[in-house]
Design an enzyme around this catalytic site. Structure first.
Site, PDB file in Angstrom:
ATOM      1  N   ARG A 173       0.808  -1.221   0.000  1.00  0.00           N
ATOM      2  CA  ARG A 173       0.000   0.000   0.000  1.00  0.00           C
ATOM      3  C   ARG A 173       0.848   1.281   0.000  1.00  0.00           C
ATOM      4  O   ARG A 173       0.327   2.367  -0.218  1.00  0.00           O
ATOM      5  CB  ARG A 173      -0.964  -0.006   1.195  1.00  0.00           C
ATOM      6  N   SER A 207      35.351  45.163  -4.992  1.00  0.00           N
ATOM      7  CA  SER A 207      34.110  44.653  -5.585  1.00  0.00           C
ATOM      8  C   SER A 207      34.360  44.088  -6.972  1.00  0.00           C
ATOM      9  O   SER A 207      35.198  44.596  -7.716  1.00  0.00           O
ATOM     10  CB  SER A 207      33.083  45.786  -5.718  1.00  0.00           C
TER      11      SER A 207
HETATM   12 CA    CA Z   1      -0.224  -4.398   8.887  1.00  0.00          CA
END
Ligand code: CA
Ligand code: UD1
Length: 474
Positions: free
Chosen positions: A19, A423
């Site tokens: 699942r 810079s």
């Molecule tokens: Ca189970």
């Protein structure tokens, strides 16, 4: 009283977990940065009953056996007494338990051993609850003791069937239950403690004549009762703790509970969280007192934060150390070290190998990689510094880039102490800038700059002795 006797555990983890719909075995899905199964093994190894700990944990693996074994071994300390046995065919929880028992020798003390058997997908189970179960098992001198819980909706779980005296008589699986059994709301979370000497013969008496054609561990309860043994039950007060994780919805629910526990623990230890529900701390993270965490803070892996430091909002630190009193805002950092009293961000990216000494300032839109920055140095804005060393108190101007990659190899930039990088300077590595040197704005430095010199132009010309003349005002 036989309260002190050997205790082992069997964890059933051979199933597929379909699942989850995942290429990753279910029990390896992470919760708070740790595989689900590792949380359960942590609870088992934290067990302490009359100062006795668990002797061994046997994990039954099947689906993804090799991956489960190596991932779990990596996640737990080498001293944890965990063994793995393989159940080649998943013929049910009873068969899995029998396979696990084959890993135990039949030697002396068998009568005295207790074995906790549990399913692998209950990552929220706390060691205190297993301790309670084992204590009840021993005090009641039962053949088996199981945890039960009451659920408004018992769907999916095995139901607990009690006899006229209210004692547990057996467990019936949902697919085998009749209508009246289906209405039972006391269910089996599949967390048990058995006398090992009685479990083995009871398992041998199981049959697979049921709806699923499996050997059910749950049938052992009825077998033991029919043989005249006693079965005890402990009803869990907290359903969440026994919650099984079967899909990703339950996974996220478990994650939330686990994170809440972690956050509550740290708040009790003296950490401030402006909004705990928006603060995500892995189980493996360490925090000191008076740390302040702002919303959107994600602390992962082996991250440690020192006392009085403030992290966030919106900062993700992975395997990163932060020193005391440092302030880290809207920053991503991985495999880095931030010293004490530093300020980092907003919008800084510290990539692996960044090491900031005390009092360093890293400002907005700065990316650092494999850089060592000495005390008090500043990289305030818009810079990429990779494969470099920056000396104490040096200042790196906005827009500075270390051109560290020639297309084939990475090269180092070594910047001394008290350096002023103008810079938009490009430092073409390998290159070194001596102590107290300067680079002019927009210069592209392709050669080493001696201490106190000024590098200017594209590619930069080198004007030696520049800093001294600057001091003298000429
Ligand atoms: Ca189970
Ligand atoms: C099981 C219980 C059920 C309980 C539920 C709680 C049985 C027969 N039923 O049902 O009463 O309410 O857990 O979640 O025990 N496994 C193996 N080898 C196998 C089969 C399973 O290792 O051959 C492992 C699985 O990886 C899983 C656990 O055992 O971790 C439970 O298996 P599962 O098939 O999910 O049992 P449930 O139907 O959930």
């Amino acid at each position: 009283m036989a309260l002190q006797r050997p205790l082992a555990a069997i964890v059933l983890a051979a199933g597929e977990g379909t699942r989850m719909r995942s290429a990753t075995p279910k029990v390896l899905h992470p919760l708070a940065g740790r595989p689900m199964l590792a949380h359960l093994v942590d609870a088992l190894t934290a067990l302490s009953i009359d100062e006795m700990h668990i002797d061994r944990v046997v994990v039954v693996v099947g689906h993804g056996a090799e991956r489960v074994t190596t991932t779990l071994q990596d996640a737990i300390s080498a001293s944890t007494p965990v063994d793995f046995v393989e159940q080649p065919v998943q013929r049910g929880t009873g068969d899995a338990t029998a396979v696990a028992l084959s890993a135990f020798s039949e030697d002396a003390g068998l009568d005295e051993d207790d074995v906790v058997v549990l399913v692998a997908d209950v990552p929220l189970l706390r060691h205190e609850t297993i301790e309670e179960l084992v204590l009840l098992h021993r005090e009641s001198d039962a053949a088996a003791t199981l945890l039960t819980m009451h659920l408004a909706d018992p769907t999916g779980y095995g139901r607990i069937v009690r006899d006229a005296r209210g004692q547990v008589a057996r467990i019936v699986e949902q697919s085998d239950a009749d209508e009246s059994e289906l209405a039972i709301t006391e269910v089996n979370p599949a967390i048990y403690c058995f006398k090992r000497s009685l479990l083995a013969p009871a398992l041998r008496r199981l049959t697979a004549t049921n709806a699923q054609g499996e050997y059910y561990l749950t049938d052992v309860i009825g077998v033991l009762r029919d043989a005249g043994h006693s079965v005890s039950a402990l009803t869990a007060e907290d359903h969440l703790e026994c919650m099984g994780v079967n899909d990703r919805v339950q996974l996220s629910a478990a994650e939330r509970v686990l994170r809440e526990r972690i956050n509550t623990r740290w708040m009790r230890e003296g950490v401030t969280m402006v909004d705990p529900s928006a603060t995500y701390i892995d189980a493996s993270v360490t925090l000191e007192a008076d740390v302040r965490l702002l919303p959107g803070t994600i602390l992962e892996g082996t991250t440690r934060v020192g006392a009085g430091a403030s992290i966030g909002p919106n900062s993700r630190l992975i395997n990163t150390q932060v020193g005391e009193r440092s302030v880290v805002q809207s920053t991503n950092a991985r495999d880095s070290e931030i010293g004490p009293d530093c300020t980092v961000g907003p919008y800084a990216s510290l990539r692996p190998g960044t090491r900031l000494a005390a009092g360093v300032h890293v400002g907005t839109y700065v990316e650092l990689k494999n850089v060592e920055v000495d005390e008090g140095a500043k990289i305030p804005h818009l810079a990429y510094i990779g494969d470099a060393k920056i000396g104490a108190r040096s200042n790196i101007g906005a827009g500075t880039i270390t051109a560290n990659y020639d297309g084939k190899m990475k090269h180092q930039s070594v910047i001394g102490a008290d350096v002023r990088i103008g810079s938009n300077t490009v430092l073409r590595a390998p290159v070194s800038i001596g102590d107290g040197a300067y680079t002019a704005a927009g210069s592209v430095v392709t050669r080493d700059v001696p201490p106190g010199a000024l590098a200017k132009g594209v590619p930069a010309e080198i004007d030696e002795g520049w800093a001294d003349r600057l001091e003298e005002g000429s």
